[in-house]
Motif scaffolding. Structure first.
Motif, mmCIF file in Angstrom:
data_model
loop_
_atom_site.group_PDB
_atom_site.id
_atom_site.type_symbol
_atom_site.label_atom_id
_atom_site.label_comp_id
_atom_site.label_asym_id
_atom_site.label_seq_id
_atom_site.Cartn_x
_atom_site.Cartn_y
_atom_site.Cartn_z
ATOM 1 N N PRO A 177 5.259 -8.151 -3.297
ATOM 2 C CA PRO A 177 4.367 -7.070 -3.746
ATOM 3 C C PRO A 177 3.054 -7.101 -2.976
ATOM 4 O O PRO A 177 2.456 -8.163 -2.800
ATOM 5 N N ASN A 178 2.646 -5.943 -2.519
ATOM 6 C CA ASN A 178 1.418 -5.895 -1.749
ATOM 7 C C ASN A 178 0.684 -4.583 -1.992
ATOM 8 O O ASN A 178 1.277 -3.598 -2.441
ATOM 9 N N ASN A 179 -0.609 -4.599 -1.686
ATOM 10 C CA ASN A 179 -1.408 -3.384 -1.803
ATOM 11 C C ASN A 179 -0.882 -2.338 -0.822
ATOM 12 O O ASN A 179 -0.647 -2.635 0.350
ATOM 13 N N TYR A 180 -0.749 -1.125 -1.319
ATOM 14 C CA TYR A 180 -0.231 -0.057 -0.466
ATOM 15 C C TYR A 180 -0.983 1.224 -0.768
ATOM 16 O O TYR A 180 -1.175 1.594 -1.931
ATOM 17 N N CYS A 181 -1.431 1.880 0.299
ATOM 18 C CA CYS A 181 -2.118 3.157 0.133
ATOM 19 C C CYS A 181 -1.144 4.278 0.489
ATOM 20 O O CYS A 181 -0.805 4.437 1.675
ATOM 21 N N PRO A 182 -0.672 5.047 -0.474
ATOM 22 C CA PRO A 182 0.239 6.154 -0.163
ATOM 23 C C PRO A 182 -0.386 7.191 0.766
ATOM 24 O O PRO A 182 0.301 7.797 1.587
ATOM 25 N N GLU A 183 -1.682 7.397 0.639
ATOM 26 C CA GLU A 183 -2.363 8.369 1.500
ATOM 27 C C GLU A 183 -2.348 7.925 2.957
ATOM 28 O O GLU A 183 -2.099 8.714 3.862
ATOM 29 N N CYS A 184 -2.610 6.622 3.171
ATOM 30 C CA CYS A 184 -2.624 6.086 4.531
ATOM 31 C C CYS A 184 -1.236 5.654 4.994
ATOM 32 O O CYS A 184 -1.036 5.357 6.165
ATOM 33 N N ALA A 185 -0.289 5.579 4.046
ATOM 34 C CA ALA A 185 1.105 5.205 4.334
ATOM 35 C C ALA A 185 1.198 3.837 4.981
ATOM 36 O O ALA A 185 1.938 3.640 5.934
ATOM 37 N N THR A 186 0.449 2.879 4.461
ATOM 38 C CA THR A 186 0.505 1.540 5.030
ATOM 39 C C THR A 186 0.046 0.487 4.039
ATOM 40 O O THR A 186 -0.676 0.777 3.074
ATOM 41 N N THR A 187 0.496 -0.744 4.275
ATOM 42 C CA THR A 187 -0.005 -1.898 3.552
ATOM 43 C C THR A 187 -1.486 -2.083 3.882
ATOM 44 O O THR A 187 -1.906 -1.824 5.004
ATOM 45 N N ILE A 188 -2.272 -2.524 2.917
ATOM 46 C CA ILE A 188 -3.669 -2.861 3.187
ATOM 47 C C ILE A 188 -3.984 -4.206 2.557
ATOM 48 O O ILE A 188 -3.343 -4.624 1.584
ATOM 49 N N ALA A 189 -4.946 -4.891 3.125
ATOM 50 C CA ALA A 189 -5.333 -6.204 2.629
ATOM 51 C C ALA A 189 -6.303 -6.083 1.454
ATOM 52 O O ALA A 189 -6.909 -5.028 1.234
ATOM 53 N N ASP A 190 -6.445 -7.174 0.695
ATOM 54 C CA ASP A 190 -7.385 -7.182 -0.419
ATOM 55 C C ASP A 190 -8.795 -6.800 0.024
ATOM 56 O O ASP A 190 -9.533 -6.143 -0.715
ATOM 57 N N ALA A 191 -9.148 -7.219 1.234
ATOM 58 C CA ALA A 191 -10.497 -6.964 1.734
ATOM 59 C C ALA A 191 -10.760 -5.491 1.994
ATOM 60 O O ALA A 191 -11.911 -5.081 2.164
#
Length: 788
Positions: A177-191
């Motif tokens: 499980p990881n952070n994912y931005c549907p708008e940007c269509a990519t995984t993103i880091a906690d930072a």
């Protein structure tokens, strides 16, 4: 000696248009060129490469970069050989978003090669304006050799560092499980996540307990994830629900049974005290799935739509699914109530849309094992100001997972991996070249595991911080020029904004430490935010961003730079105001007028044997100014010298001293007294120019070259403080109070001849000079035209 006034400087006022001429002079003479062979101690600035994600460039950023230039200029005047590189950060999501908007295209719906060309073209336009602004600011940087993070050389180094860390077993592949931005269509880091309190509804759902047939009420802000629920938790200390622990609840609408578990993360005071655990509503769900060994149900796809697991609610956006589920719960009587609340929601820092948690395969860089080492290392880094070290320490304490470094984007450095078509083993090339696996054949023939000769290239790119985090290595020519690298790494200072401490600062520490076993710099300089006149943070969405280039062109770089230095105390937020920048021209006019006046008198080579009391007094105040300025410059806090210089120049030197000695300067009948005044005036003014040079490089260089030396002021050293007249400083308050008393008396005295208040030049009687100012009597009498 003849000190008869001459013609001096002809121009009556400082003209900011001269700055362009001075810029060309600096460029042609190459006075800021860094030479690695220079024997002087090196001072290397890890300059932040600005991000050309759209225009206009932020006035706060321009202020920030003008002060980084002040760091460079200060360090040169302190005797260092300064490397002041400039780069442009040209990777990642903002570039893609800007390109899509500018050309009205969709990255996912066009040829990748063509989209990359559009990105590069858009960046070139933005970059040109950014470089123009930097030059207009008077930045003394290496513009002839500025770097781009999307160049072949830079991307080759990014890939090379990844390959090196792979060989050290610091990179691994995992599906989690990881952070994912549907708008940007990519995984993103906690930072890359920020948190905002957003109004939402807390929904109270009726779950039937299988064993009792009675309902328990589950409170949730994510009813659209009901289909992915795998457990219900209550707090073991909550007496309302202790009897149902170990029983089972039936999901409303889906009629599926899940266990009721006792767990301390359920808060009895929040909602109903009963919480559903689904994959994945938040980070607590992720932890509970691991801890309780629950089986994950993939609830959302990479487009942010519900999966087939949602049944009748499949292939809906989150908003659509939530509305449909709530509607059906109401129809079936399974919604007990709704409550309006403010909910702390994770937001993508770039797109400003809510972040989801989705299980995807990514490559991870190990960072958890380095947290304690970096905490220890952070203690050795000097922060300017020291208070902002806490931002880094807080971030280090919050790190809970390794860093996912791969992104499903196009404009970025490609992950240099080819997968074997037979065994699917990842094969990496040797470091040194720039690779595009999505379009190129691998630089090897066989799989290292099975010997197959057919491969599929990786099509993902790196998180942009994988590129940005190696700026100290790139500017030091890591792996390319061993001699240069040994001379310039570790670098000296990292200047940056406080908003990217947890990203750029932290990731640079992590990556450089992993690769070199050294910290990338000894000092960190942190600036606050540039706010609008109402104290609001500037943003393009608010429409309150001020374009700095027209301001600089209108008022001049020196006015802009002095405003920034005098307005922003290091590390604190500051307000941006065109009116305040305009007002700064008054100070520059004062400097110019003083220069015009003193340029009519010769500069004396050495201190005369005799100095009058007034001259000794101002020399004592000058030494105090030098001390204050050097203290501020030592901390690279330009707020201190800027305001100290203005206060001394305007309110002490010009207002009191020059007026006290003006008559003596013109009086050639007493050569000894005249020489004393001329020497002291030039000493003070030349020192003011030297102290002001890092902040206002244009006007100081112009006056210096016209009055003191054909050699640029920026090749001079900082003045030294040698206070041989420290005892004279005790008279400052008395002198200023006496002068103010006389001026005020004249304003209140009506002339019998004109019927108006006396001018400051008119004579006046019945004013006694205080006994403690007896040694200043002659100068005070002539200054005020006193009749005793």
């Amino acid at each position: 000696m003849n000190v008869t006034p001459g013609s001096g400087i002809e121009a009556k006022s400082w003209d900011p248009l001269l700055e362009e001429h001075i810029l060309r002079k600096w460029h042609n003479s190459k006075i800021y060129k860094f030479a690695v062979s220079d024997h002087k101690e090196k001072f290397v600035i890890d300059t932040p490469p600005p991000y050309p994600s759209g225009r206009p460039w932020h006035i706060g950023a321009a202020t920030h970069y003008s002060q980084i230039d002040m760091i460079a200029r200060t360090s040169r005047m302190n005797g260092y050989n300064v490397l002041f590189p400039v780069g442009i950060d040209r990777n990642g999501l903002p570039v893609e978003i800007y390109t899509e908007k500018k050309y009205k295209v969709s990255m996912r719906r066009m040829d990748r090669e063509k989209f990359l060309e559009l990105c590069a073209h858009a960046l070139d336009e933005l970059e040109a304006e950014m470089i123009q602004t930097m030059k207009a600011l008077g930045m003394s940087a290496e513009f002839d050799n500025y770097y781009r993070t999307d160049s072949k050389e830079y991307r080759a180094l990014t890939q090379g560092t990844f390959i090196a860390l792979w060989k050290e077993n610091l990179i691994y592949r995992a599906n989690r499980p990881n952070n994912y931005c549907p708008e940007c269509a990519t995984t993103i880091a906690d930072a890359e996540i920020i948190y905002e309190n957003i109004p939402t509804k807390l929904n109270y759902l009726k779950f039937k307990v299988t064993e009792t047939g009675k309902n328990i009420i589950v409170a949730t802000t994510r009813p659209e994830l009901l289909h992915a629920c795998q457990a219900v938790i209550v707090n073991p200390s909550d007496k309302r629900y202790v009897t149902v622990i170990g029983m089972h609840a039936i999901l409303p609408l889906f009629n599926r049974q899940v266990p009721i578990v006792g767990h301390n993360s359920a808060k009895p005071e929040f909602g109903s005290g009963v919480v559903m655990v689904c994959s994945y509503g938040d980070e607590n769900d992720v932890r509970l799935f691991r801890e309780l060994k629950l089986i994950e149900i993939v609830s959302l796809d990479t487009n942010g739509r519900t999966t087939p697991a949602a049944g009748d609610y499949a292939n809906l956006t989150i908003k659509q699914a939530r509305a449909r589920v709530i509607e059906d719960l109401k129809k079936t009587g399974l919604l007990d109530k709704e409550e309006n609340i403010m909910h702390r929601t994770p937001i993508c820092e770039r797109s400003k849309t809510p972040v989801e948690i989705i299980s995807l395969e990514d490559y991870y860089l190990k960072q958890l094992a380095y947290v304690s080492l970096l905490k220890e290392a952070a203690g050795k880094v000097r922060f300017h100001p020291s208070m902002h070290k806490q931002i880094l320490l807080n971030w280090l304490d919050s790190i809970a997972i390794d860093w996912p470094v791969t992104r499903r984007r196009f404009y970025g450095t490609e992950v240099p991996i080819w997968y074997c078509n037979d065994c699917e083993h990842p094969n990496l090339p040797e470091a040194g070249n720039y690779y595009k696996p999505w379009k190129e054949k691998p630089p090897f023939e066989k799989c290292t595991v099975c010997g197959c000769s057919e491969f599929t290239g990786e099509d993902r790119t790196f998180d942009t911080w994988m590129d940005s985090s190696i700026t100290p290595l790139f500017i030091a020519k890591y792996t390319y020029d061993p001699l240069y690298y040994r001379s310039t790494y570790p670098t000296t200072i990292r200047p940056q904004g406080k908003d990217i401490v947890r990203t750029w600062l932290y990731y640079t520490m992590l990556r450089c430490f992993q690769l070199t076993r050294q910290l990338p710099w000894s000092d960190v300089w942190i600036m606050g935010y540039g706010l609008d006149e109402q104290g609001e943070k500037m943003s393009k969405s608010k429409g309150n961003v001020i374009d700095p280039l027209p301001i600089i062109q209108k008022y001049g770089a020196d006015a802009f730079r002095f405003w920034g230095a005098s307005e922003s105390n290091l590390g604190y937020d500051f307000r941006c105001s065109e009116q305040k920048i305009a007002n700064t021209k008054n100070f520059l006019s004062k400097i110019w007028n003083l220069g015009r006046f003193l340029s009519t008198f010769p500069v004396l080579a050495q201190e005369p044997e005799y100095l009058a009391a007034t001259d000794k007094w101002i020399m004592s105040e000058l030494c105090k100014l030098i001390d204050r300025c050097l203290e501020g410059y030592a901390e690279f806090n330009f707020f201190v010298p800027a305001n100290s210089i203005r206060e001394f120049t305007w309110n002490i030197f010009a207002a009191h001293y020059i007026e006290m000695v003006k008559a003596r300067i013109y009086d050639s009948t007493d050569a000894t007294a005249q020489i004393s005044a001329v020497f002291t005036s030039h000493t003070c003014f030349s020192t003011i120019l030297l102290l002001l040079a890092p902040i206002c490089p244009f006007i100081t260089d112009e006056l210096w070259s016209k009055i003191y030396s054909p050699e640029t002021i920026h090749a001079q050293g900082m003045p030294k403080s040698v206070n041989n007249y420290s005892e004279m400083a005790k008279y400052t308050k008395s002198i200023m109070e006496f002068n103010s008393t006389v001026w005020n008396r004249k304003k209140r005295t009506i002339s019998q001849e004109t019927g108006k208040s006396l001018s400051l030049k008119d004579s006046i009687n019945n004013i006694d000079i205080p006994p403690d100012l007896a040694s200043f009597k002659q100068d005070l009498m002539k200054m005020h035209n006193l009749i005793l």
